[in-house]
Design a protein around this motif. Structure first.
Motif, PDB file in Angstrom:
ATOM      1  N   ALA A  18       0.880  -1.318  -0.102  1.00  0.00           N
ATOM      2  CA  ALA A  18       0.136   0.579  -0.303  1.00  0.00           C
ATOM      3  C   ALA A  18       1.462   1.007   0.094  1.00  0.00           C
ATOM      4  CB  ALA A  18      -0.424  -0.250   1.563  1.00  0.00           C
ATOM      5  N   GLN A  70      -5.714  -7.364  -4.303  1.00  0.00           N
ATOM      6  CA  GLN A  70      -5.718  -7.633  -2.508  1.00  0.00           C
ATOM      7  C   GLN A  70      -7.358  -6.996  -2.048  1.00  0.00           C
ATOM      8  OE1 GLN A  70      -3.317  -6.780   0.473  1.00  0.00           O
ATOM      9  NE2 GLN A  70      -2.756  -8.596   0.424  1.00  0.00           N
ATOM     10  N   LYS A 140      -2.950 -14.102   1.343  1.00  0.00           N
ATOM     11  CA  LYS A 140      -1.865 -13.948   2.210  1.00  0.00           C
ATOM     12  C   LYS A 140      -0.898 -13.295   3.903  1.00  0.00           C
ATOM     13  CE  LYS A 140       2.054 -10.188   1.546  1.00  0.00           C
ATOM     14  NZ  LYS A 140       1.976  -9.383   2.465  1.00  0.00           N
ATOM     15  N   ASN A 201       7.599 -15.527   2.029  1.00  0.00           N
ATOM     16  CA  ASN A 201       7.950 -13.917   1.456  1.00  0.00           C
ATOM     17  C   ASN A 201       8.135 -13.902   3.426  1.00  0.00           C
ATOM     18  OD1 ASN A 201       5.900 -10.838   2.892  1.00  0.00           O
ATOM     19  ND2 ASN A 201       7.430 -10.839   1.492  1.00  0.00           N
ATOM     20  N   ASP A 203      12.081 -10.765   4.017  1.00  0.00           N
ATOM     21  CA  ASP A 203      13.191 -10.995   4.090  1.00  0.00           C
ATOM     22  C   ASP A 203      14.377 -11.141   2.596  1.00  0.00           C
ATOM     23  OD1 ASP A 203      14.106  -8.838   6.346  1.00  0.00           O
ATOM     24  OD2 ASP A 203      14.362 -11.300   7.564  1.00  0.00           O
ATOM     25  N   ARG A 226       9.883  -5.354   0.513  1.00  0.00           N
ATOM     26  CA  ARG A 226      10.759  -3.654   0.743  1.00  0.00           C
ATOM     27  C   ARG A 226      12.239  -3.638   0.132  1.00  0.00           C
ATOM     28  NH1 ARG A 226      10.968  -3.833   6.748  1.00  0.00           N
ATOM     29  NH2 ARG A 226      11.217  -6.404   6.533  1.00  0.00           N
TER      30      ARG A 226
HETATM   31  C1  FMN Z   1       5.083   0.020   2.953  1.00  0.00           C
HETATM   32  C2  FMN Z   1       4.117  -1.621   2.978  1.00  0.00           C
HETATM   33  C3  FMN Z   1       2.691  -1.436   2.640  1.00  0.00           C
HETATM   34  C4  FMN Z   1       2.478  -2.588   1.976  1.00  0.00           C
HETATM   35  N1  FMN Z   1       1.112  -3.063   2.218  1.00  0.00           N
HETATM   36  C5  FMN Z   1       0.618  -4.553   1.786  1.00  0.00           C
HETATM   37  C6  FMN Z   1      -0.696  -4.718   1.322  1.00  0.00           C
HETATM   38  O1  FMN Z   1      -1.524  -3.389   1.071  1.00  0.00           O
HETATM   39  N2  FMN Z   1      -1.218  -5.479   1.965  1.00  0.00           N
HETATM   40  C7  FMN Z   1      -0.333  -6.847   1.966  1.00  0.00           C
HETATM   41  O2  FMN Z   1      -0.847  -7.850   2.110  1.00  0.00           O
HETATM   42  N3  FMN Z   1       1.124  -6.724   2.401  1.00  0.00           N
HETATM   43  C8  FMN Z   1       1.705  -5.511   2.573  1.00  0.00           C
HETATM   44  N4  FMN Z   1       2.450  -5.297   2.670  1.00  0.00           N
HETATM   45  C9  FMN Z   1       3.448  -6.190   3.551  1.00  0.00           C
HETATM   46  C10 FMN Z   1       4.114  -6.734   2.361  1.00  0.00           C
HETATM   47  O3  FMN Z   1       3.966  -7.534   1.405  1.00  0.00           O
HETATM   48  C11 FMN Z   1       5.549  -8.182   3.079  1.00  0.00           C
HETATM   49  O4  FMN Z   1       4.467  -9.125   3.232  1.00  0.00           O
HETATM   50  C12 FMN Z   1       6.337  -7.444   3.667  1.00  0.00           C
HETATM   51  O5  FMN Z   1       7.239  -6.142   3.481  1.00  0.00           O
HETATM   52  C13 FMN Z   1       7.278  -8.346   3.828  1.00  0.00           C
HETATM   53  O6  FMN Z   1       8.923  -8.491   2.869  1.00  0.00           O
HETATM   54  P1  FMN Z   1      10.105  -8.041   3.585  1.00  0.00           P
HETATM   55  O7  FMN Z   1      10.481  -8.748   4.292  1.00  0.00           O
HETATM   56  O8  FMN Z   1      10.734  -8.667   1.710  1.00  0.00           O
HETATM   57  O9  FMN Z   1       9.410  -6.144   2.681  1.00  0.00           O
HETATM   58  C14 FMN Z   1       3.334  -4.066   3.313  1.00  0.00           C
HETATM   59  C15 FMN Z   1       4.974  -3.862   3.166  1.00  0.00           C
HETATM   60  C16 FMN Z   1       4.713  -2.263   3.130  1.00  0.00           C
HETATM   61  C17 FMN Z   1       6.100  -2.953   3.241  1.00  0.00           C
END
Ligand code: FMN
Length: 318
Positions: A18, A70, A140, A201, A203, A226
């Motif tokens: 988001a 989603q 998710k 999913n 890190d 990220r």
């Molecule tokens: C800015 C931001 C917005 C996110 N928005 C959503 C979202 O709308 N829906 C969702 O399922 N996860 C959302 N997430 C979670 C990510 O999809 C992901 O699960 C999470 O960042 C873990 O992965 P990472 O450690 O590689 O960042 C968001 C994460 C971030 C950082």
């Protein structure tokens, strides 16, 4: 890798994010070779109350396919109606959010609050799969609500039983938010328990992380989040690394600035100059991470109001 009838061209997916993974960003992700992208989360209740405004977030272009919309919400009936409205936009799948940690969302029993209620998850997934019979429905989720209630396997089984065609698992609890290290062992546990595909999913910062997650957990695909901010090249490099075993070099500054400026152009075309420039500020700061003099450049970008001003700030770096 296949989700229902949907065949994916590789194992690298872009996570829903988001405020970040909007239409221009998703288009770039697909150009970089991403096999599947997702819209930002859309409120099912919002779709019923203010459809035009809410469904704006769900809009996508052909250049972003394959794409999942989603949805978040907690009432099975409302989720079913919301999903049916989303299905009319003809996405490639509908995904249900069981992971959002934001207070405003969980206080209504939505997002990651659903991790505490596997039976509700079953009812929601059931209602949505019955409402959209032509599209695969996925979920998710997180590892659990907190360290005392780690139940991703139970929730994933409920989703599968209710008709979900794939499950993505973020290896953090709701209490962890986005901090601490993601626990990949829970992804392996979910994979072991399920017959439908499992997407790992959490890190994934380097192409090597993706291979490690696939090998360690046995998951069917990886979902980058990220790690891709200001660095969509991670997608291409990960796909190439998984398929060819070769680590492509990181982009140089010229390449970074060129894409940042094109991203800005896409934003301005989509949202107009005022909103487009505002939306791009965070992305530009991410693109500039690690660049010499980035702090000063970021300050100037935060003050810039027009596309021309930003071009003037970035152009000399090319
Ligand atoms: C800015 C931001 C917005 C996110 N928005 C959503 C979202 O709308 N829906 C969702 O399922 N996860 C959302 N997430 C979670 C990510 O999809 C992901 O699960 C999470 O960042 C873990 O992965 P990472 O450690 O590689 O960042 C968001 C994460 C971030 C950082």
């Amino acid at each position: 890798m296949q989700i229902g009838e949907l065949r994916l061209k590789n194992k690298v997916l872009l996570a829903p994010m988001a405020g970040v993974a909007d239409s221009p960003f998703r288009q770039i992700a697909v150009e970089m070779g991403c096999a599947l992208v997702y819209t930002e989360m859309v409120s099912a209740k919002g779709i019923i109350c203010a459809p035009e405004q809410s469904l704006k977030i769900a809009h996508f272009t052909a250049a972003e396919r394959p794409i999942g919309i989603q949805l978040f919400g907690s009432d099975p009936g409302v989720m079913a109606d919301g999903a049916a409205a989303c299905a009319r936009l003809q996405p490639d799948l509908i995904d249900i959010n069981l992971g959002c940690p934001v207070k405003k969302v969980v206080s209504k029993g939505e997002g990651s609050a659903l991790m505490r209620d596997p039976q509700k998850v079953y009812k929601i997934v059931r209602a949505v799969t019955q409402a959209v019979t032509t599209l695969p429905v996925t979920v998710k989720m997180r590892k659990g609500w907190d360290e005392g209630s780690i139940n991703a396997v139970e929730v994933a089984l409920a989703a599968q039983e209710a008709g979900a065609k794939a499950v993505a698992v973020h290896g953090r609890t709701r209490s962890q938010g986005y901090s601490g290290q993601a626990d990949w062992t829970i992804i392996g546990a979910v994979k072991e328990a399920l017959t439908i595909p499992v997407i790992g999913n959490g890190d994934l910062w380097q192409p090597q992380d993706a291979l490690q997650m696939l090998e360690q957990t046995g998951c069917d695909a990886v979902m980058l989040a990220r790690g891709v901010l200001g660095n969509p090249w991670l997608i291409r490099r990960t796909v190439y690394y998984l398929e060819e075993g070769v680590l492509l070099p990181e982009p140089d500054l010229t390449e970074k600035i060129a894409l940042a400026l094109r991203h800005l152009q896409m934003q301005v075309e989509k949202n107009g100059e005022q909103i487009g420039v505002r939306e791009m500020r965070k992305h530009l700061a991410w693109y500039l991470k690690g660049v010499r003099g980035a702090a000063e450049l970021r300050n100037r970008i935060m003050r810039a109001k027009t596309q021309t001003e930003i071009v003037q700030i970035l152009q000399p770096l090319r």
